[in-house]
Design an enzyme around this catalytic site. Structure first.
Site, mmCIF file in Angstrom:
data_model
loop_
_atom_site.group_PDB
_atom_site.id
_atom_site.type_symbol
_atom_site.label_atom_id
_atom_site.label_comp_id
_atom_site.label_asym_id
_atom_site.label_seq_id
_atom_site.Cartn_x
_atom_site.Cartn_y
_atom_site.Cartn_z
ATOM 1 N N CYS A 26 20.017 61.783 9.804
ATOM 2 C CA CYS A 26 18.783 61.214 10.301
ATOM 3 C C CYS A 26 17.709 61.475 9.072
ATOM 4 C CB CYS A 26 18.137 61.805 11.699
ATOM 5 S SG CYS A 26 19.246 61.703 12.930
ATOM 6 N N LYS A 54 25.171 59.293 4.500
ATOM 7 C CA LYS A 54 25.470 59.786 3.258
ATOM 8 C C LYS A 54 25.190 61.233 3.075
ATOM 9 C CE LYS A 54 26.067 58.783 -1.463
ATOM 10 N NZ LYS A 54 27.590 58.723 -1.420
#
Ligand code: F6R
Length: 580
Positions: free
Chosen positions: A2, A575
């Site tokens: 997030c 990522k």
């Protein structure tokens, strides 16, 4: 995971051109859903990527707003579960990166107190908790925050606003949070990249700290509410070219950048990073045992490092960070070398904290400067790969392996580092067309096996990982010797098996014959002319790992193109994995 961004400003700013533009830079942290809230209590959210959300958002101006891009942990990918979340009256609005471990207990207590929950998220307890503290217990906001730190277990970077108040609250434990100080505004974000085009002044939150910012000033506190002085750090962040240029995807652009990115790193060993490498070499010499820690692709690079250093007589091992607790005990004479592209992987950070607590020394190899892991380290090598936009690691993996080769070289391993970049270029130009054809053959396969041994075993894992994450093909990267102990039962007529055979490795050749005898369609990657289906430049076994990796990355890319999948943002991934 997030990404979060909150801005409080002296002047009004545009939601689209300021807030969401910054948030877009954090999309690599998760892209399940996106949302924002403004000071007047407006909340907008949707599922999916940020760009379409920006397109359909009607721009407004405000001087205070918070925003969130989500990688789901608790609760499915729905608009309801998207952040921000609010109390019933929409007067307390919060968003969160992390996991609140005891949210069920807190939720039960709040439900007993009459609060209604409408989402499946752990985050929803936050606005209700503050509603209870402020409106039922009549606490001040400061006391409510301190109570939050006391009662809540787990990890969090939280931004919180109260309707129509010009104050932004920011709380942090474990999950990353940084404040950017610009001329007329304060920007709270998951990392400095979110505001690197606006300011180069930042304050990094440490665990169990919170900050309160108004339009004029900010103040930091520890979890007991004592005011603390923080250092403002000036950072330099080279403006990277983030466009895909003429390439259809970031992944292929990043694969093809490798002759330059590898060369930049190799040259830095004798120049701008000499001191750092010297320091790491010294720490390795002084330590009784070396433990590499990493996850996913970074773990694969660390395995190569562990093999190389072990061959040089160094007591060295590599562990998947999330499992290290079961296998590794640290002491004052241990050197932990974290390897991480993002420098933010929570599984690695948790393990480093465990090691540091007993006096181990921490070093790291990272791509993202100023990252948590870098700041945690006594010395940190930067792999200088530049920003990697594609979720799957390619150029950063190659540079991680190059650092391992350089470290081994410092301990006597014979290698000519100066020819690597040229050989990377040759690997790509010699093989790209052949790989496109191979991709046609493999793209409809359900299972692919990749075999390696010794130094090529990490590569087998790496290639299989890419086939899984980019192409959604079940792939297994195996130690070739293990095959006959069970997995060989899965080999049928036509099953694709990729064999990594550097320098005619006899065991690899035998394993390849064994699967061939059972009908497998074998694909040999070799570094010897006429000895395989795909030939990479002549090299020793460790260097072969780099070139074989590039073949695997290209193969997964071209299969992805044929399958028309979301190559740069594969489903379910992010990522930067900032939760456990
Ligand atoms: C795979 C990939 C992941 C990461 C892993 C660790 O292509 O990118 O497996 O390698 O999540 O991330 P970092 O290196 O940021 O610690």
């Amino acid at each position: 995971m997030c990404g979060i961004v909150g801005i409080i400003s002296k002047h009004n700013f545009s939601i689209k051109n300021s807030l969401l533009k910054s948030l877009k830079k954090l999309e690599y942290r998760g892209y399940d859903s996106v949302g924002f809230a403004t000071k007047d209590g407006t909340i907008k959210k949707d599922i999916g990527f940020i760009d379409p959300f920006i397109e359909k958002t009607k721009d407004t101006e405000t001087n205070l707003a918070i925003s969130h891009t989500r990688w789901s942990t608790h609760g499915g990918i729905t608009i309801t579960n998207a952040h921000p979340h609010a109390n019933k009256e929409k007067t307390i609005i919060a968003l969160h990166n992390g996991i609140i471990e005891n949210y069920l207990e807190i939720k039960q207590d709040l439900e007993s107190a009459g609060y209604l929950f409408t989402t499946q998220t752990d985050t929803e307890i936050i606005p209700h908790f503050f509603d209870y503290e402020l409106n039922k217990k009549k606490q001040t906001m400061q006391k409510a925050i301190q109570e939050f730190f006391k009662q809540v277990h787990g990890t969090f970077a939280i931004l919180l606003i109260l309707k129509n108040q010009n104050i932004l609250y920011a709380l942090k434990r474990d999950s990353p949070l940084v404040l950017g100080i610009a001329q007329d505004k304060f920007i709270f974000a998951s990392d400095i990249y979110a505001f690197s085009d606006v300011t180069n002044k930042a304050i990094f939150f440490e665990d169990n700290e919170y900050a309160i910012a108004t339009q004029e000033k900010f103040t930091f506190y520890d979890k007991e509410g004592n005011e603390i002085k923080k250092n403002v750090q000036e950072f330099s962040w080279s403006k990277e070219e983030e466009s895909k240029q003429h390439y259809p995807h970031h992944m292929i652009k990043e694969i093809k950048e490798q002759p330059e990115t590898s060369n930049r790193l190799i040259q830095s060993f004798a120049t701008i990073q000499k001191n750092r490498i010297d320091k790491l070499v010294q720490l390795i010499r002084e330590s009784k045992s070396i433990v590499f820690l990493g996850c996913g692709t970074s773990y694969h690079a660390s395995l190569i490092g562990a093999i190389l250093l072990s061959h040089q007589g160094i007591n060295c091992r590599s562990n998947i960070a999330s499992e290290a607790e079961s296998f590794v005990s640290y002491d004052k004479e241990t050197l932990c070398i974290a390897i991480s592209q993002s420098g933010e992987t929570m599984d690695v950070i948790s393990e480093l904290k465990r090691a540091k607590a007993v006096g181990a020394t921490i070093a790291s190899i990272v791509n993202v400067p100023y990252s948590t892991i870098q700041r945690f380290s006594e010395t940190s090598i930067e792999i200088l790969a530049g920003q990697e936009v594609c979720v799957a690691a390619t150029k950063t993996f190659t540079n991680q392996v190059i650092v391992m080769l350089e470290l081994a070289r410092r301990f006597g391993y014979k290698i000519n580092m100066q020819t690597i970049s040229e050989k990377i270029k040759q690997t790509i130009t010699d093989n790209e067309e052949k790989i496109k054809q191979l991709a046609e053959e493999l793209c409809r396969k359900k299972d692919i096996f990749v075999l390696g041994k010794g130094m090529s075993y990490p590569m087998a894992r790496e290639i299989a990982l890419k086939l899984k994450e980019i192409d959604y093909i079940h792939a297994e990267g195996m130690m070739a010797g293990e095959l006959k102990h069970g997995t060989i039962a899965l080999i049928e007529e036509g099953t694709p098996v990729i064999s990594l055979v550097p320098n005619d490795n006899k065991d690899m050749l035998s394993a390849t014959q064994e699967v061939k005898a059972r009908g497998a369609k074998t694909i040999i990657i070799s570094n010897l002319k006429d000895k395989g289906d795909i030939i990479v430049p002549q090299s020793d076994t460790a260097e072969f790992a780099i070139y074989a990796g590039i073949i695997g990355h290209l193969l997964s890319y071209y299969i992805g193109v044929l399958l028309n999948v979301s190559i740069d943002k594969p489903r379910n991934l992010a990522k930067s994995c900032t939760v456990k």
